[in-house]
Design a protein around this motif. Structure first.
Motif, PDB file in Angstrom:
ATOM      1  N   GLY A 131      11.362  -0.113 -19.766  1.00 23.09           N
ATOM      2  CA  GLY A 131      11.923   0.534 -18.391  1.00 23.09           C
ATOM      3  C   GLY A 131      11.132   0.094 -17.238  1.00 23.09           C
ATOM      4  N   ARG A 132      11.368   1.033 -16.233  1.00 25.81           N
ATOM      5  CA  ARG A 132      10.611   1.028 -15.126  1.00 25.81           C
ATOM      6  C   ARG A 132       9.561   2.107 -14.742  1.00 25.81           C
ATOM      7  NH1 ARG A 132      15.758   2.192 -10.952  1.00 25.81           N
ATOM      8  NH2 ARG A 132      16.145   4.462 -11.638  1.00 25.81           N
ATOM      9  N   LEU A 133       8.510   1.804 -14.019  1.00 28.67           N
ATOM     10  CA  LEU A 133       7.474   2.796 -13.632  1.00 28.67           C
ATOM     11  C   LEU A 133       7.419   2.863 -12.123  1.00 28.67           C
ATOM     12  CD1 LEU A 133       4.789   2.004 -16.264  1.00 28.67           C
ATOM     13  CD2 LEU A 133       6.390   3.967 -16.163  1.00 28.67           C
ATOM     14  N   PRO A 134       7.077   3.988 -11.376  1.00 28.77           N
ATOM     15  CA  PRO A 134       7.080   3.876 -10.052  1.00 28.77           C
ATOM     16  C   PRO A 134       5.893   2.914  -9.491  1.00 28.77           C
ATOM     17  CG  PRO A 134       7.181   6.114 -10.749  1.00 28.77           C
ATOM     18  CD  PRO A 134       7.285   5.366 -12.047  1.00 28.77           C
ATOM     19  N   TYR A 135       5.894   2.223  -8.503  1.00 28.46           N
ATOM     20  CA  TYR A 135       4.737   1.572  -8.122  1.00 28.46           C
ATOM     21  C   TYR A 135       3.691   2.158  -7.657  1.00 28.46           C
ATOM     22  CZ  TYR A 135       2.112  -1.972  -5.259  1.00 28.46           C
ATOM     23  OH  TYR A 135       1.449  -2.704  -4.660  1.00 28.46           O
ATOM     24  N   ASN A 136       2.555   1.704  -7.954  1.00 29.04           N
ATOM     25  CA  ASN A 136       1.422   2.093  -7.417  1.00 29.04           C
ATOM     26  C   ASN A 136       0.145   1.319  -7.017  1.00 29.04           C
ATOM     27  OD1 ASN A 136      -1.167   3.466  -7.357  1.00 29.04           O
ATOM     28  ND2 ASN A 136      -1.053   5.105  -8.758  1.00 29.04           N
ATOM     29  N   LEU A 164       0.988  -1.042   0.034  1.00 27.07           N
ATOM     30  CA  LEU A 164      -0.017   0.091  -0.006  1.00 27.07           C
ATOM     31  C   LEU A 164       0.779   1.279   0.127  1.00 27.07           C
ATOM     32  CD1 LEU A 164      -2.503  -1.016   2.618  1.00 27.07           C
ATOM     33  CD2 LEU A 164      -2.758  -1.159   0.071  1.00 27.07           C
ATOM     34  N   ASP A 165       0.312   2.304  -0.557  1.00 24.68           N
ATOM     35  CA  ASP A 165       0.933   3.580  -0.596  1.00 24.68           C
ATOM     36  C   ASP A 165       0.560   4.157   0.761  1.00 24.68           C
ATOM     37  OD1 ASP A 165       0.961   6.630  -1.161  1.00 24.68           O
ATOM     38  OD2 ASP A 165       2.360   5.638  -2.245  1.00 24.68           O
ATOM     39  N   ILE A 166       1.557   5.112   1.420  1.00 28.68           N
ATOM     40  CA  ILE A 166       1.262   5.773   2.644  1.00 28.68           C
ATOM     41  C   ILE A 166       0.201   6.454   2.572  1.00 28.68           C
ATOM     42  CG2 ILE A 166       2.246   7.522   4.218  1.00 28.68           C
ATOM     43  CD1 ILE A 166       3.940   4.933   4.648  1.00 28.68           C
ATOM     44  N   SER A 167      -0.448   7.004   1.764  1.00 31.33           N
ATOM     45  CA  SER A 167      -1.531   7.763   1.387  1.00 31.33           C
ATOM     46  C   SER A 167      -2.716   6.937   1.859  1.00 31.33           C
ATOM     47  CB  SER A 167      -1.501   8.699   0.331  1.00 31.33           C
ATOM     48  OG  SER A 167      -1.738   7.671  -0.962  1.00 31.33           O
ATOM     49  N   GLU A 168      -2.637   5.660   1.697  1.00 29.62           N
ATOM     50  CA  GLU A 168      -3.864   4.759   1.932  1.00 29.62           C
ATOM     51  C   GLU A 168      -4.056   4.314   3.304  1.00 29.62           C
ATOM     52  OE1 GLU A 168      -4.837   1.963  -1.456  1.00 29.62           O
ATOM     53  OE2 GLU A 168      -2.784   2.533  -1.985  1.00 29.62           O
ATOM     54  N   MET A 169      -3.137   4.580   4.229  1.00 32.59           N
ATOM     55  CA  MET A 169      -3.229   4.128   5.525  1.00 32.59           C
ATOM     56  C   MET A 169      -4.590   4.650   6.118  1.00 32.59           C
ATOM     57  SD  MET A 169       0.613   5.023   6.917  1.00 32.59           S
ATOM     58  CE  MET A 169       0.132   4.866   8.529  1.00 32.59           C
ATOM     59  N   SER A 170      -4.935   5.913   5.972  1.00 32.19           N
ATOM     60  CA  SER A 170      -6.183   6.569   6.571  1.00 32.19           C
ATOM     61  C   SER A 170      -7.660   5.687   6.137  1.00 32.19           C
ATOM     62  CB  SER A 170      -6.301   7.936   6.353  1.00 32.19           C
ATOM     63  OG  SER A 170      -6.425   8.343   4.989  1.00 32.19           O
ATOM     64  N   LYS A 171      -7.396   5.084   5.154  1.00 30.65           N
ATOM     65  CA  LYS A 171      -8.845   4.232   4.677  1.00 30.65           C
ATOM     66  C   LYS A 171      -8.764   2.612   4.599  1.00 30.65           C
ATOM     67  CE  LYS A 171      -7.414   5.529  -0.139  1.00 30.65           C
ATOM     68  NZ  LYS A 171      -7.914   6.161  -1.289  1.00 30.65           N
ATOM     69  N   PRO A 196       5.596  -4.745  -6.037  1.00 29.24           N
ATOM     70  CA  PRO A 196       6.795  -4.218  -6.543  1.00 29.24           C
ATOM     71  C   PRO A 196       8.017  -5.176  -6.855  1.00 29.24           C
ATOM     72  CG  PRO A 196       6.014  -3.148  -4.170  1.00 29.24           C
ATOM     73  CD  PRO A 196       5.148  -4.465  -4.823  1.00 29.24           C
ATOM     74  N   GLY A 197       8.792  -4.746  -7.885  1.00 24.94           N
ATOM     75  CA  GLY A 197       9.659  -5.676  -8.312  1.00 24.94           C
ATOM     76  C   GLY A 197       9.125  -6.528  -9.332  1.00 24.94           C
ATOM     77  N   ASP A 198       7.889  -6.627  -9.946  1.00 21.40           N
ATOM     78  CA  ASP A 198       7.488  -7.474 -10.805  1.00 21.40           C
ATOM     79  C   ASP A 198       7.960  -6.971 -12.258  1.00 21.40           C
ATOM     80  OD1 ASP A 198       6.176  -9.011  -8.829  1.00 21.40           O
ATOM     81  OD2 ASP A 198       4.138  -8.573  -9.475  1.00 21.40           O
ATOM     82  N   TYR A 199       8.268  -7.906 -13.056  1.00 24.49           N
ATOM     83  CA  TYR A 199       8.585  -7.555 -14.380  1.00 24.49           C
ATOM     84  C   TYR A 199       7.625  -8.063 -15.447  1.00 24.49           C
ATOM     85  CZ  TYR A 199      10.719  -7.761 -18.947  1.00 24.49           C
ATOM     86  OH  TYR A 199      10.816  -7.881 -20.449  1.00 24.49           O
ATOM     87  N   ILE A 200       6.638  -7.027 -15.940  1.00 26.39           N
ATOM     88  CA  ILE A 200       5.670  -7.451 -16.805  1.00 26.39           C
ATOM     89  C   ILE A 200       6.090  -7.604 -18.368  1.00 26.39           C
ATOM     90  CG2 ILE A 200       3.461  -6.409 -17.709  1.00 26.39           C
ATOM     91  CD1 ILE A 200       3.069  -4.933 -15.012  1.00 26.39           C
ATOM     92  N   GLU A 201       5.700  -8.486 -18.910  1.00 25.58           N
ATOM     93  CA  GLU A 201       6.248  -8.908 -20.410  1.00 25.58           C
ATOM     94  C   GLU A 201       5.127  -8.959 -21.378  1.00 25.58           C
ATOM     95  OE1 GLU A 201       8.516 -12.417 -23.063  1.00 25.58           O
ATOM     96  OE2 GLU A 201       8.448 -12.584 -20.956  1.00 25.58           O
ATOM     97  N   ILE A 202       5.188  -7.980 -22.354  1.00 25.86           N
ATOM     98  CA  ILE A 202       4.071  -7.904 -22.983  1.00 25.86           C
ATOM     99  C   ILE A 202       4.572  -8.544 -24.532  1.00 25.86           C
ATOM    100  CG2 ILE A 202       2.645  -6.526 -24.834  1.00 25.86           C
ATOM    101  CD1 ILE A 202       3.935  -5.118 -21.390  1.00 25.86           C
TER     102      ILE A 202
END
Length: 389
Positions: free
Chosen positions: A299-304, A264-271, A350-356
């Motif tokens: 390449g890489r993308l920030p985890y959401n 989870l992202d830190i912003s999701e703690m309150s819910k 986090p850390g997953d590699y998605i192959e298309i």
């Protein structure tokens, strides 16, 4: 005659010397044999709030008495009595300061003028408090007068990580006072910080096994009692997370019993609410997801934590002419193995590699081009060989 005059002179000198000694306070005796105030060694009394006439005296209290021109310090004995020289004794234990003052003045009025006598409290008594439960030091503790609950808990070394600090119990006689120590220390509810009294017992209960939520910080681990409907932000506040050093947390891993870990992202703690016996680990590492294959931006993308594979592929710009949706693979773990997940429902970690992968048409086209190139090489080699022969 000369001897008589010398005797008179020596007598006068001795009388003046005695007056000087008494007036300078160097002698410890007063008229009637009463000890001076300086003969009793006491530490100064520090009180958080003024002590009024409703203060209840007990063993260990000191009283200052002014009896006409004489001063006397007396201590309340273990049986609650005080002894006044040449006047007798009187029981003041369990009496208020006002009641004790009247009893003492009635007693000393037999020898001194009542309107020239005064009684005041000189030093407050220390007493013992029995402490049990989830604290560092269990047993009786000697406390200073006017000691508050928060000061006492610090005196015994603080509470343990398994303590239920929302229900600290102060047993006073036949009554039990329940104190939310967490709200007192984190929200500043000072009204709950009660002042301890002689005979009090303090009990800090333990959190029941399996009825807690564990929070793991870098180098520190603590827990809080589980409560239905409580969010992760409330658990964070409950354990005093804001008093800990902030290393710049970027995400947290939630490990609930019988469920796969989720990020989870830190912003999701309150819910976000969790089940009992859950572990929540705060991470300072930057969370990334890697995307490759038939996309415009490899390449890489920030985890959401709210994104699925479809979102990451869309953010990377899939080429719908060469790529395909139904064969997307996710590589995960230290020894990656391909996982065929739903691109719209399954969670990405986090850390997953998605192959298309490429579409079948593109794969067939590549295969035919490869065969054509291979045949070209073979034919060229054959022609060279024939010409050479």
């Amino acid at each position: 005659m000369r001897n008589f005059i010398l005797f008179i002179a020596l007598l006068c000198v001795s009388l003046f010397a005695d007056d000087d000694l008494f007036s300078s306070g160097l002698l410890s005796a007063k008229k009637g044999g009463i000890s001076s105030r300086s003969s009793v060694a006491m530490q100064p009394s520090f009180a958080e709030s003024p002590v009024d006439s409703n203060y209840v005296l007990g063993p260990g209290d000191f009283l200052d008495l002014m009896l006409e021109e004489n001063y006397l310090s007396v201590q309340v004995y273990p049986d609650g009595s005080v002894a006044i020289e040449e006047c007798g004794g009187v029981v003041v234990g369990g009496k208020t300061l006002a009641e004790a003052r009247e009893l003492i003045l009635d007693l000393v009025a037999k020898r001194y003028k009542r309107d020239q006598c005064f009684v005041q409290l000189a030093a407050l008594k220390k007493f013992k408090v029995n402490a049990m439960g989830a604290i560092a030091q269990v047993g009786q503790q000697l406390v200073e007068p006017q000691t508050r609950l928060s000061m006492f808990l610090r005196q015994v070394g603080g509470t343990l990580l398994s303590a239920d600090i929302e229900d600290v119990q102060v047993i006073r006689g036949s009554d039990t006072i329940h104190v939310d120590y967490s709200a007192m220390s984190t929200k500043g509810e000072f009204a709950n910080d009660i002042m301890l009294e002689q005979g009090d017992k303090v009990y800090v209960p333990f959190v029941k096994m399996g009825q807690n939520v564990t929070l793991i910080f870098p180098g520190y681990r603590t827990s809080a009692a589980y409560q239905e409907g409580r969010t992760l932000q409330e658990y964070f506040d409950l354990v005093g997370g804001f008093r800990l050093h902030n290393y710049g947390y970027k995400a947290l891993c939630v490990r609930e019993p019988g469920a796969a870990p989720r990020w989870l992202d830190i912003s999701e703690m309150s819910k976000t609410t969790v089940a009992p016996n859950t572990e929540v680990e705060f991470s300072v590492q930057e969370m990334l997801v890697y995307v490759g294959g038939s996309v415009s931006y490899i390449g890489r993308l920030p985890y959401n934590p709210s994104w699925h594979a479809l979102d990451y592929v869309a953010a990377s710009g899939i080429n719908t002419i060469t790529g395909t949706w139904n064969q997307i693979k996710v590589w995960r773990g230290k020894k990656p193995e391909p996982l065929y997940l739903s691109v719209t429902e399954d969670q990405i970690l986090p850390g997953d590699y998605i192959e298309i992968p490429k579409s079948r048409y593109e794969s067939f086209k590549d295969f035919t081009l490869f065969l054509a190139s291979l045949l070209t090489v073979i034919s060229s080699a054959f022609i060279i060989y024939v010409n050479y022969k």
